[in-house]
Design an enzyme around this catalytic site. Structure first.
Site, PDB file in Angstrom:
ATOM      1  N   HIS A 183     -11.414  -7.416  -2.964  1.00 49.47           N
ATOM      2  CA  HIS A 183     -11.383  -6.026  -2.501  1.00 49.47           C
ATOM      3  C   HIS A 183     -11.591  -5.015  -3.634  1.00 49.47           C
ATOM      4  CE1 HIS A 183      -9.475  -8.003   0.968  1.00 49.47           C
ATOM      5  NE2 HIS A 183      -9.811  -6.945   1.689  1.00 49.47           N
ATOM      6  N   GLU A 223      -8.565 -10.888  12.685  1.00 52.68           N
ATOM      7  CA  GLU A 223      -8.678  -9.473  13.071  1.00 52.68           C
ATOM      8  C   GLU A 223     -10.115  -9.137  13.474  1.00 52.68           C
ATOM      9  OE1 GLU A 223      -5.265  -7.638  10.115  1.00 52.68           O
ATOM     10  OE2 GLU A 223      -7.326  -7.644   9.416  1.00 52.68           O
ATOM     11  N   CYS A 256      -7.123   0.446  12.681  1.00 54.23           N
ATOM     12  CA  CYS A 256      -8.211   0.756  11.748  1.00 54.23           C
ATOM     13  C   CYS A 256      -9.583   0.530  12.374  1.00 54.23           C
ATOM     14  CB  CYS A 256      -8.088  -0.109  10.496  1.00 54.23           C
ATOM     15  SG  CYS A 256      -6.913   0.504   9.270  1.00 54.23           S
ATOM     16  N   CYS A 284      -2.672  -0.519   5.938  1.00 57.13           N
ATOM     17  CA  CYS A 284      -3.974   0.144   6.004  1.00 57.13           C
ATOM     18  C   CYS A 284      -4.066   1.098   7.186  1.00 57.13           C
ATOM     19  CB  CYS A 284      -5.089  -0.894   6.072  1.00 57.13           C
ATOM     20  SG  CYS A 284      -4.891  -2.119   7.383  1.00 57.13           S
TER      21      CYS A 284
END
Length: 668
Positions: A157, A323, A341, A414
């Site tokens: 990331h 996800e 998100c 997040c």
């Protein structure tokens, strides 16, 4: 300069470099819209006074800020869980900056300065900024790998953190005119330009958003290398060797949208948030470069998502394992994942699709997401959240991956910080324009200040949406001017539950939307889902529109077997749910006969003010001795889906059976 930057804030204005190619339609920045609307203004104010301070406090209490302190000192041990935890600070700075742009706050401004100073101290000399490695470069955590970037295509990331940094820095610069955070971002972006590109290091970012962030910096600086690098990152997808035959999404690359080049992709696939950021980034690059292959790909992907992979309340990402999107028509209710998100990313992408094509269907989806599957992610108190957004909660099903009650924060937070940055920008989705074409996309009371051919134009909306369908628009040009006023006629008001055949109304509505101009009915023309009124407008002109607010039964495609013989309830843009609190302690035992009619009643004291639906229904009842099952008559009460789980933990239902076909016998 400050005024120019604020226009750029939503990502579509021209920078000082006078870029010639861009989205054909431009949004009106949220800073140019002053709300007088209880529904959204109260949420934005709660975000300002509750959510933003709580987010900063939790960044401090969880160690996220301490990570930057240790990185600045070059000693210590990364003290939070995820390599991307830096982004929670960046996103909160972004949301706080948006808030500052319309609500000056010296104390908040000073606090942002102190945080940005700390971020700058944590940045390495060459621009690298990633506390997970910088704290102890010789012994980074396992997600980072032994050298910079070597695990970027997986889970480090590093570029994801950079992308959120760019978004936050752009917002801060645009809101305050200060270059402190922007200079940090530019220094980091210049490192990326020096590191990645043709003849240099190549990687498909493991979690997209750096592409959107680079475009944002390009718009501010005019530095074409940033746009080129965004496109380079996108074009690296599909080049990594995966096991193409594997059904495991991690092994075949679909999880990362990396199984094939983006121009060959035609399905919404993999991790849903990553996907939304990729498709939004592709839209940005396509708008700025004219890349028709990108356009063709995201058009196909959008059709696939809306036609086969979207829940009735707009949520996406059905599968908790990863996800991610499931297969076509894989939309289970009891295990629905629906990350908040992902809903936010869907708003970003759908707005961009509208700016490219000018068709109302994209704003129809955006509105459905915004009023349902997105704001369901934040509690009415502004400090409790859902990471996932369930479609059904049933007492005798125990799914640990489905949230049953809201949480103050999460180890992976997040979603709360993403909401922080989305909510203040909502007014920027109301209006858009292309020359003399002025679009009204959302119905939110307040005044928008536009310029048409360099002449000022104000549009003031007065309504009680989404509770009431009566809309009023006062048109006030500085002087008489020719404008093509385009008011979106929502698909839901035209017998279209969604812009596909995935869901439909059980019975057609067959009510034409009425529009009056200065008190007289007008025979308007329709184009791309908009009522178009073309004339020379003068100060004091008034348009009135009446949208039908009938309660509609929504049915699903027969390709969704879980929803067979069931209906969902919709009124206006809102989907409804039955919750335990209003229905005798249970919700999943309700049967909704076809003969049921509904009464809509506004209750100002309930859930910060909501319109509830009530109607006669049946309920399956188990006798006290546990030896028999029967049905009893009852009054169903349904609340807007977004408002569920604000009164404790219990059952919730969106899809209601119309008749009993079988009974599951479960021991309790």
């Amino acid at each position: 300069m400050k005024k120019l930057c604020l226009i750029v804030l939503l990502g579509c204005g021209l920078s000082a470099s006078a870029q010639k190619q861009d989205y054909p339609i431009q949004p009106v920045a949220f800073t140019q819209v002053k709300l007088a609307d209880k529904f959204w203004a109260s949420r934005i104010e709660t975000n300002r006074t509750v959510t933003i301070p709580a987010s900063f406090e939790r960044c401090k209490s969880t160690g996220r800020i301490k990570n930057f302190e240790m990185a600045a000192e070059g000693k210590g041990k990364f003290c939070t869980v995820y390599a991307f935890d830096d982004t929670d600070i960046y996103k909160t700075i972004e949301g706080a900056s948006y808030s500052l742009a319309v609500h000056p706050d010296k104390q908040l401004d000073a606090y942002l300065d102190s945080l940005i100073t700390l971020v700058g101290k944590a940045q390495e000399k060459d621009g690298y900024l990633y506390t997970y490695r910088t704290i102890d470069p010789l012994h980074p955590g396992g997600a980072a790998g032994p050298e910079r970037w070597v695990k970027e295509g997986e889970q480090s990331h590093e570029l994801y953190c950079a992308g959120h940094m760019y978004e936050g820095a752009a917002a801060h610069f645009m809101a305050t005119g200060k270059r402190s955070f922007l200079n940090i971002a530019i220094k980091n972006a210049d490192l990326l330009v020096a590191t990645f590109g043709p003849g240099k290091r190549a990687v498909a970012p493991g979690h997209e958003i750096v592409e959107m962030g680079l475009v944002r910096l390009y718009r501010i600086t005019g530095k074409k290398e940033y746009l080129d690098l965004a496109k380079f990152f996108i074009d690296q997808r599909g080049k990594k060797a995966y096991n193409k035959k594997s059904k495991n999404v991690w092994e075949n690359g679909t999880y990362y949208q990396d199984d094939k080049p983006v121009i060959d992709q035609d399905e919404a696939e993999g991790h849903a948030v990553r996907a939304m950021y990729l498709y939004a980034g592709m839209a940005d690059v396509a708008a700025l470069t004219g890349d028709k292959q990108y356009l063709a790909a995201i058009d196909k992907i959008w059709d696939n998502m809306v036609g086969k992979k979207m829940y009735v309340q707009g949520s996406i990402g059905a599968v908790g394992d990863g996800e991610r999107f499931g297969g076509n028509y894989e939309l289970p209710n009891t295990t629905a994942y629906n990350e908040t998100c992902a809903a936010i990313g869907s708003v970003f992408w759908n707005q961009r699709m509208f700016l490219l094509h000018g068709q109302s269907k994209y704003m129809d989806v955006l509105e459905k997401v915004l009023y349902n599957g997105l704001i369901s992610g934040v509690g009415l108190d502004g400090k409790s959240f859902f990471y996932t957004n369930a479609m059904q909660i049933q007492d005798h099903f125990n799914h640990p991956d489905i949230e049953r009650e809201r949480s103050g924060w999460f180890v992976c937070s997040c979603c709360p910080t993403n909401l922080v940055r989305l909510l203040p920008s909502v007014p920027g989705y109301i209006y858009a324009q292309n020359g003399k074409d002025v679009f009204v996309n959302l119905f939110i009371s307040g005044t928008g200040s536009l310029k048409v051919n360099n002449k000022a134009l104000q549009i003031t909306q007065q309504n009680n949406y989404p509770w009431d369908g009566g809309l009023s628009f006062s048109i006030n040009p500085a002087s008489a001017m020719d404008v093509n006023l385009k008011i979106r006629i929502p698909g839901w008001a035209q017998n279209q539950a969604v812009p596909s055949d995935l869901y439909a109304y059980q019975q057609p509505l067959n009510k034409k939307v009425t529009i009056k101009l200065n008190g007289k009915a007008v025979d308007y023309q329709m184009a791309d889902g908009y009522a178009v009124i073309s004339r020379k407008w003068k100060k004091g002109d008034k348009v009135e529109m009446e949208l039908p607010m009938d309660v509609q039964r929504v049915v699903a495609s027969d390709k969704l077997p879980e929803d067979a013989s069931r209906v969902a309830l919709q009124r206006g843009p809102l989907m409804y749910a039955a919750e335990w609190k209003d229905n005798g302690g249970k919700a999943t035992n309700i049967i909704l006969p076809k003969s049921t009619t509904f009464t809509a009643t506004y209750k100002p004291e309930l859930l910060n003010g909501v319109t509830v639906l009530t109607g006669e229904a049946k309920a399956v009842d188990i006798a006290a001795d546990g030896q028999s099952v029967n049905t009893e008559s009852k009054i169903l009460t349904a609340i807007p889906y977004y408002a569920w789980a604000n009164r404790g933990k219990g059952e919730m239902m969106v899809w209601f059976p119309e008749q009993v076909k079988f009974v599951d016998i479960l021991s309790r």
